[in-house]
Design a protein around this motif. Structure first.
Motif, PDB file in Angstrom:
ATOM      1  N   ALA B  32       7.362  20.281   8.558  1.00 51.09           N
ATOM      2  CA  ALA B  32       8.582  21.106   8.522  1.00 51.09           C
ATOM      3  C   ALA B  32       8.052  22.190   7.905  1.00 51.09           C
ATOM      4  O   ALA B  32       6.969  22.535   7.131  1.00 51.09           O
ATOM      5  CB  ALA B  32       9.689  20.332   7.874  1.00 51.09           C
ATOM      6  N   LEU B  38       6.486  15.550   9.176  1.00 50.85           N
ATOM      7  CA  LEU B  38       8.103  14.817   9.843  1.00 50.85           C
ATOM      8  C   LEU B  38       8.042  13.439   9.726  1.00 50.85           C
ATOM      9  O   LEU B  38       9.178  12.947   9.741  1.00 50.85           O
ATOM     10  CB  LEU B  38       7.446  15.300  11.407  1.00 50.85           C
ATOM     11  N   LEU B  41      10.301  12.484   7.024  1.00 51.43           N
ATOM     12  CA  LEU B  41      11.837  12.964   7.167  1.00 51.43           C
ATOM     13  C   LEU B  41      12.364  11.591   7.878  1.00 51.43           C
ATOM     14  O   LEU B  41      12.848  11.855   9.225  1.00 51.43           O
ATOM     15  CB  LEU B  41      11.680  14.257   8.121  1.00 51.43           C
ATOM     16  N   SER B  42      12.512  10.392   7.186  1.00 54.05           N
ATOM     17  CA  SER B  42      13.004   9.374   7.690  1.00 54.05           C
ATOM     18  C   SER B  42      14.494   9.317   7.231  1.00 54.05           C
ATOM     19  O   SER B  42      14.911   9.847   6.252  1.00 54.05           O
ATOM     20  CB  SER B  42      12.451   8.391   7.507  1.00 54.05           C
ATOM     21  N   LEU B  43      15.325   8.258   7.691  1.00 50.00           N
ATOM     22  CA  LEU B  43      16.640   7.975   7.091  1.00 50.00           C
ATOM     23  C   LEU B  43      16.457   7.363   5.908  1.00 50.00           C
ATOM     24  O   LEU B  43      17.134   7.797   5.025  1.00 50.00           O
ATOM     25  CB  LEU B  43      17.199   6.861   7.975  1.00 50.00           C
ATOM     26  N   THR B  46      15.719  10.176   3.392  1.00 51.40           N
ATOM     27  CA  THR B  46      17.113  11.216   3.344  1.00 51.40           C
ATOM     28  C   THR B  46      18.070  10.478   2.377  1.00 51.40           C
ATOM     29  O   THR B  46      18.812  11.239   1.807  1.00 51.40           O
ATOM     30  CB  THR B  46      17.781  11.414   4.788  1.00 51.40           C
ATOM     31  N   LEU B  47      18.124   9.226   2.404  1.00 53.94           N
ATOM     32  CA  LEU B  47      19.087   8.542   1.606  1.00 53.94           C
ATOM     33  C   LEU B  47      18.529   8.537   0.136  1.00 53.94           C
ATOM     34  O   LEU B  47      19.406   8.372  -0.663  1.00 53.94           O
ATOM     35  CB  LEU B  47      19.295   6.970   2.124  1.00 53.94           C
ATOM     36  N   GLU B  49      16.062  10.724  -1.416  1.00 53.13           N
ATOM     37  CA  GLU B  49      15.312  11.714  -1.873  1.00 53.13           C
ATOM     38  C   GLU B  49      16.262  13.085  -1.735  1.00 53.13           C
ATOM     39  O   GLU B  49      17.027  12.999  -0.982  1.00 53.13           O
ATOM     40  CB  GLU B  49      13.995  12.047  -1.230  1.00 53.13           C
ATOM     41  N   ASP B  50      15.783  13.959  -2.361  1.00 54.84           N
ATOM     42  CA  ASP B  50      16.666  15.270  -2.252  1.00 54.84           C
ATOM     43  C   ASP B  50      15.873  16.185  -1.294  1.00 54.84           C
ATOM     44  O   ASP B  50      14.830  16.397  -0.896  1.00 54.84           O
ATOM     45  CB  ASP B  50      16.324  16.111  -3.589  1.00 54.84           C
ATOM     46  N   ILE B  51      16.566  16.268   0.148  1.00 55.09           N
ATOM     47  CA  ILE B  51      16.098  16.919   1.300  1.00 55.09           C
ATOM     48  C   ILE B  51      16.605  18.251   1.083  1.00 55.09           C
ATOM     49  O   ILE B  51      18.055  18.290   1.414  1.00 55.09           O
ATOM     50  CB  ILE B  51      16.577  15.981   2.346  1.00 55.09           C
ATOM     51  N   ASP B  55      13.278  21.176   4.741  1.00 57.13           N
ATOM     52  CA  ASP B  55      12.774  20.116   5.406  1.00 57.13           C
ATOM     53  C   ASP B  55      13.274  19.796   6.809  1.00 57.13           C
ATOM     54  O   ASP B  55      12.316  19.025   7.288  1.00 57.13           O
ATOM     55  CB  ASP B  55      13.175  18.867   4.522  1.00 57.13           C
ATOM     56  N   TYR B  56      14.169  20.306   7.360  1.00 55.99           N
ATOM     57  CA  TYR B  56      14.603  20.269   8.702  1.00 55.99           C
ATOM     58  C   TYR B  56      14.362  21.499   9.321  1.00 55.99           C
ATOM     59  O   TYR B  56      15.158  21.613  10.469  1.00 55.99           O
ATOM     60  CB  TYR B  56      15.476  19.315   8.923  1.00 55.99           C
TER      61      TYR B  56
END
Lengths: 758, 151
Positions: B32, B38, B41-43, B46-47, B49-51, B55-56
């Protein structure tokens, strides 16, 4: 000509003609029609002021474009000359006769890339000259070949007057379920944009992952929404065909191109917007035809590096449609976009006509060839909720659309859905948004609001919300730090795992950027297709996109479709106990007898007519009528044919009086006379669904009167125009059942245990 | 999608589309704009860590790869757009919006555009976009689209 006065009077509808007064009241006559007026820009495809094609290149620079020297170029000429034209092929393209390129468009032996290559070197005037040679059928052939993505698709509009978020989510979910590849929303109040964009994003991803979404607002605001991750595409980057209109739109080709790059830099798909009529509406058409100005728009679009365009007149559609050749002109601009390799969202968007017939006829020009998006916004909501100003096709037209697809075996990008599935998708979307609103501390969405959204048709079915509070929340959301990952987390915490995963997947796809390629969409399972990996390879029958396999199965299986196997259950039964076969029928000797000849299945495997009259009662009525004239009836069964005429003909041969009534199981009846040819007769009653017992009795009576040598008044049957339409499948199946009982057997005398009550 | 069509597309992608779609063919190396791979950048991440929104966001490098794909597929103008976009990934959100506003008609003087171009080159290493701004400035001057100074 001296009859001008008369003509004028009849046009004004004051002759007293009832026919013309009814015509004047038809929907088609609620529209405005005007003559062409080139000086005002009111001409669709061919203004005498349109420039002639020309191009001169000196030292790798265009020094003359469509009759204008470089020194006289306006900003658009300059942009087109320096960015849009492929100078390596331009001289060859300009030297190729326009009618020859027009023929290549129709010639199945010329593949798309050959024409693309030449089109890349054509000036605006040259492009117009090519398509002016073509009629609509030829343009449709060209469009089917030049469409950049092989697989056609569609885009939906989802808005509502109350800006109700739960309803937006529910309508987006239903639109996603119906297969729309893109969903666009907009606002009544601009500040609502962030939450409207969020609602359709969550709604669509809850229902089907991979739907691209956007929110149409002012350019810079739109970019802000995209940056925040609330939208994945934008298409309201409007361009115009004259410099003055462009500047009135507060942009230049360079600012628009910069905006396109700005969107792409954040991983957002864009397409430009153009379309006939906008320059005339803005007062700066410069006496040119709408098509010529659109060709300029398209070259600006291409030069700016937009992957596509929505054209087809869009919100100005009523203007070309007021003029001669307007609908052809709109098709021509779709074709030009495709020739230039631009993804084309082909109009069929804003309300274009009051007449359902006219709307549908126009639609065929894009639906049949297929375009990248048949509608640049199908209103997946009722008209009163459409904040784009009202759709040409609305939520009420869903079933019409899916039936037309099924009729023609054409993919118009909308799947039929079952009510239960749609309501479930709507409910889940509204619940998901409810959870997000709770987690992010937006004004709450109540349970009753969720349920209303699941079942609603329009925003009238929704409870009131505090719009002021919603707008304040929208402001906070836009300015705050909450982003897509907060929404993903909120969904996951509330148990919407699939929606959370789909939303995250949209973010992951944004990192990869595959949907920035021409005409990209996602099919189910986030499978990207675009001009790169789904190139339109049409070269005639058997090539290109074919609606087949699973997609055809899905599109033909409309919920209204029934199995025909049990269609005639009401007519099928056990043989009548009081109708017995006794012997082979002989020619009668009595001049006082009428033969009632029935079909092979009558009262045997079939026991009711198509109008659901008992066969027994029909026989009783006929014989009562015969008895009223002091004749007596014989009943015989014909085995060798199921045809009404043949049954009547066989009966008349057996009748002592020479008169017979022929009766098919479905109820179709004929009065026949011996000696007449089988297909001639005394009276025929083909409208079997309309026949009543009283009519059958009158038929019996008339048969006897013919036998007496009288000339009775034929029995009157009311014509039901819709009967055939409603009952044709049943008719076919009843006839098929009768045919199954045909046997190589002479007519049989039947004993009907019943006495007339006269 | 039927299996045959899927195969057909996969065949086509190996034949002439380079690595397209990158998501399927380059998922191991895609990163990203923030530099986060990439695959991270998993679910689950995302739950826990601080995104950030970077990041997207797409990276300049990926946009250049998409530009190459577009050029190979016969869309040179789209390729140039994606190359400018690649440069603009370095520009912060608010600055990007300001730059767009500056390019709208009647907003700036010729000198201000020259300064903008200079800034794009120096601060953001955005040579193609800078040249594009300079070209715009020249046309704006010829066509009266610069800001009209108060008399």
């Amino acid at each position: 000509m001296t009859t001008t006065t008369t003509t004028d009077r009849s046009v004004n509808g004051d002759t007293g003609s009832r026919r013309f007064s009814i015509l004047a009241g038809r929907d088609i006559n609620r529209e405005t029609y005007v003559e062409e007026w080139a000086e005002a820009g009111l001409t669709v495809a061919d203004s005498p002021y349109d420039p002639q094609p020309s191009l001169r290149i000196v030292g790798g620079e265009v020094v003359e474009l469509d009759g204008k020297d470089r020194a006289d170029f306006d900003a658009l000429d300059r942009f087109i000359a320096d960015h849009a034209l492929d100078l390596a092929v331009a001289e060859e393209a300009m030297a190729t006769p326009s009618h020859q390129i027009a023929r290549m468009l129709v010639d199945i032996n010329v593949p798309q890339p050959t024409i693309r290559r030449l089109a890349d070197g054509c000036t605006p005037a040259k492009l117009c000259e090519i398509v002016r040679h073509m009629n609509v059928l030829e343009m449709m052939m060209g469009l089917g070949k030049m469409r950049v993505r092989k697989t056609p698709a569609n885009q939906a509009h989802v808005t509502n007057w109350r800006e109700n978020p739960a309803l937006l989510a529910a309508d987006a979910a239903e639109a996603a379920l119906r297969g729309f590849a893109e969903i666009e929303t907009t606002v009544r109040v601009a500040r609502a944009a962030p939450l409207n964009a969020l609602a359709i994003l969550v709604g669509s991803q809850t229902s089907r992952g991979g739907v691209l979404t956007q929110c149409a607002v002012e350019e810079a605001f739109g970019l802000r929404l995209g940056i925040k991750g609330l939208t994945s595409y934008a298409e309201t980057l409007s361009v115009y065909g004259t410099e003055r209109s462009f500047v009135d739109g507060d942009d230049t080709p360079w600012s628009k191109a910069f905006l396109a790059s700005a969107y792409a830099s954040r991983g957002i798909k864009i397409r430009f917007t153009s379309g006939t009529g906008s320059e005339a509406l803005m007062g700066y058409a410069e006496q040119c035809s709408m098509l010529y100005l659109e060709a300029r728009c398209l070259l600006v679009t291409k030069g700016a590096g937009s992957q596509g365009v929505q054209n087809g007149s869009i919100s100005c559609i009523a203007l070309p449609e007021a003029l001669p050749g307007g609908v052809r002109g709109v098709l021509a601009e779709n074709l030009l976009a495709s020739m230039l390799g631009l993804e084309c969202a082909s109009g069929n968007d804003a309300l274009a006509s009051h007449s359902a017939l006219r709307k549908t006829a126009k639609l065929m020009l894009q639906l049949i060839p297929g375009t990248d998006f048949i509608c640049s916004g199908y209103s997946a909501i009722p008209k009163q909720d459409n904040m784009f100003g009202g759709g040409n096709f609305d939520a009420e037209d869903f079933d019409d659309w899916t039936v037309i697809q099924r009729d023609m075996r054409v993919n118009g990008g909308i799947r039929p859905v079952r009510e239960a599935d749609a309501v479930a998708a709507r409910r889940q979307a509204a619940q998901a948004l409810q959870a997000i609103y709770a987690e992010l501390e937006f004004p709450p969405i109540g349970d009753e609001e969720v349920e209303a959204a699941a079942l609603a048709h329009s925003s009238e079915d929704m409870p009131e919300r505090d719009m002021v509070a919603d707008l304040a929340a929208a402001d906070r959301f836009l300015e705050g730090t909450a982003n897509l990952s907060d929404v993903v987390r909120a969904l996951h915490r509330s148990g919407f795992e699939q929606a959370a995963s789909n939303l995250l997947e949209m973010g992951r796809q944004r990192v990869a950027g595959d949907y920035l390629q021409p005409s990209a969409i996602f099919e189910d399972g986030f499978s990207v297709i675009s001009a790169v990996n789904d190139r339109n390879d049409y070269t005639g029958p058997g090539t290109g996109y074919r609606l087949e396999g699973e997609t055809w199965d899905a599109l033909q299986r409309i919920p209204q479709q029934k199995s025909p196997r049990d269609f005639i259950d009401a007519q099928v039964g056990e043989p009548l106990p009081n109708l017995a076969e006794i012997s082979t029928a002989k020619v009668g000797a009595s001049a006082n007898e009428i033969v009632v000849a029935v079909g092979p299945a009558y009262g045997r495997s079939l026991v009711k007519t198509i109008g659901e009259l008992d066969h027994e009662e029909v026989l009783e009525a006929l014989l009562t009528g015969v008895a009223e004239e002091e004749f007596y009836g014989r009943v015989v069964r014909v085995y060798h044919s199921a045809d009404c005429a043949a049954i009547g003909h066989a009966g008349a041969r057996l009748s002592g009086s020479g008169i017979a009534v022929g009766l098919q199981s479905r109820g179709t009846t004929v009065i026949q006379k011996r000696g007449l040819a089988p297909l001639n007769n005394l009276e025929l009653f083909p409208q079997s669904p309309s026949l009543t017992l009283e009519i059958y009795q009158a038929i019996g009576r008339n048969a006897a009167r013919y036998a007496k040598g009288l000339s009775p008044l034929p029995v009157g049957v009311k014509v039901d125009n819709g009967a055939r339409l409603r009952l044709i499948v049943k008719t076919a199946l009843l006839h098929r059942r009768e045919i199954e009982d045909i046997a190589e057997k002479a007519p049989q005398e039947l004993y009907f245990r019943w006495e007339p009550d006269v | 999608m039927t299996d045959e069509r899927k195969e057909e597309r996969e065949d086509a992608s190996h034949a002439s589309n380079g690595d397209y779609p990158l998501y399927a063919n380059r998922s191991d190396t895609l990163t990203a704009a923030s530099g986060r791979p990439l695959r991270d950048l998993s679910l689950q991440k995302t739950l826990t860590e601080d995104i950030s929104s970077e990041d997207y966001s797409i990276s300049g490098e990926t946009l250049r790869a998409q530009a190459e794909i577009a050029r190979d597929a016969g869309y040179p103008q789209l390729a140039q757009n994606l190359e400018r976009a690649s440069e603009l990934t370095a520009v912060p959100n608010e600055t990007l919006l300001e730059m767009y506003e500056m390019l709208r008609p009647g907003r700036c003087s010729f000198e201000e555009y020259e300064a903008l171009a200079q800034r794009l080159r120096d601060e953001f290493n955005a040579a193609a976009t800078a040249a594009f701004v300079e070209e715009a400035a020249t046309v704006y001057r010829e066509r009266g689209l610069l800001r009209r100074e108060l008399e």
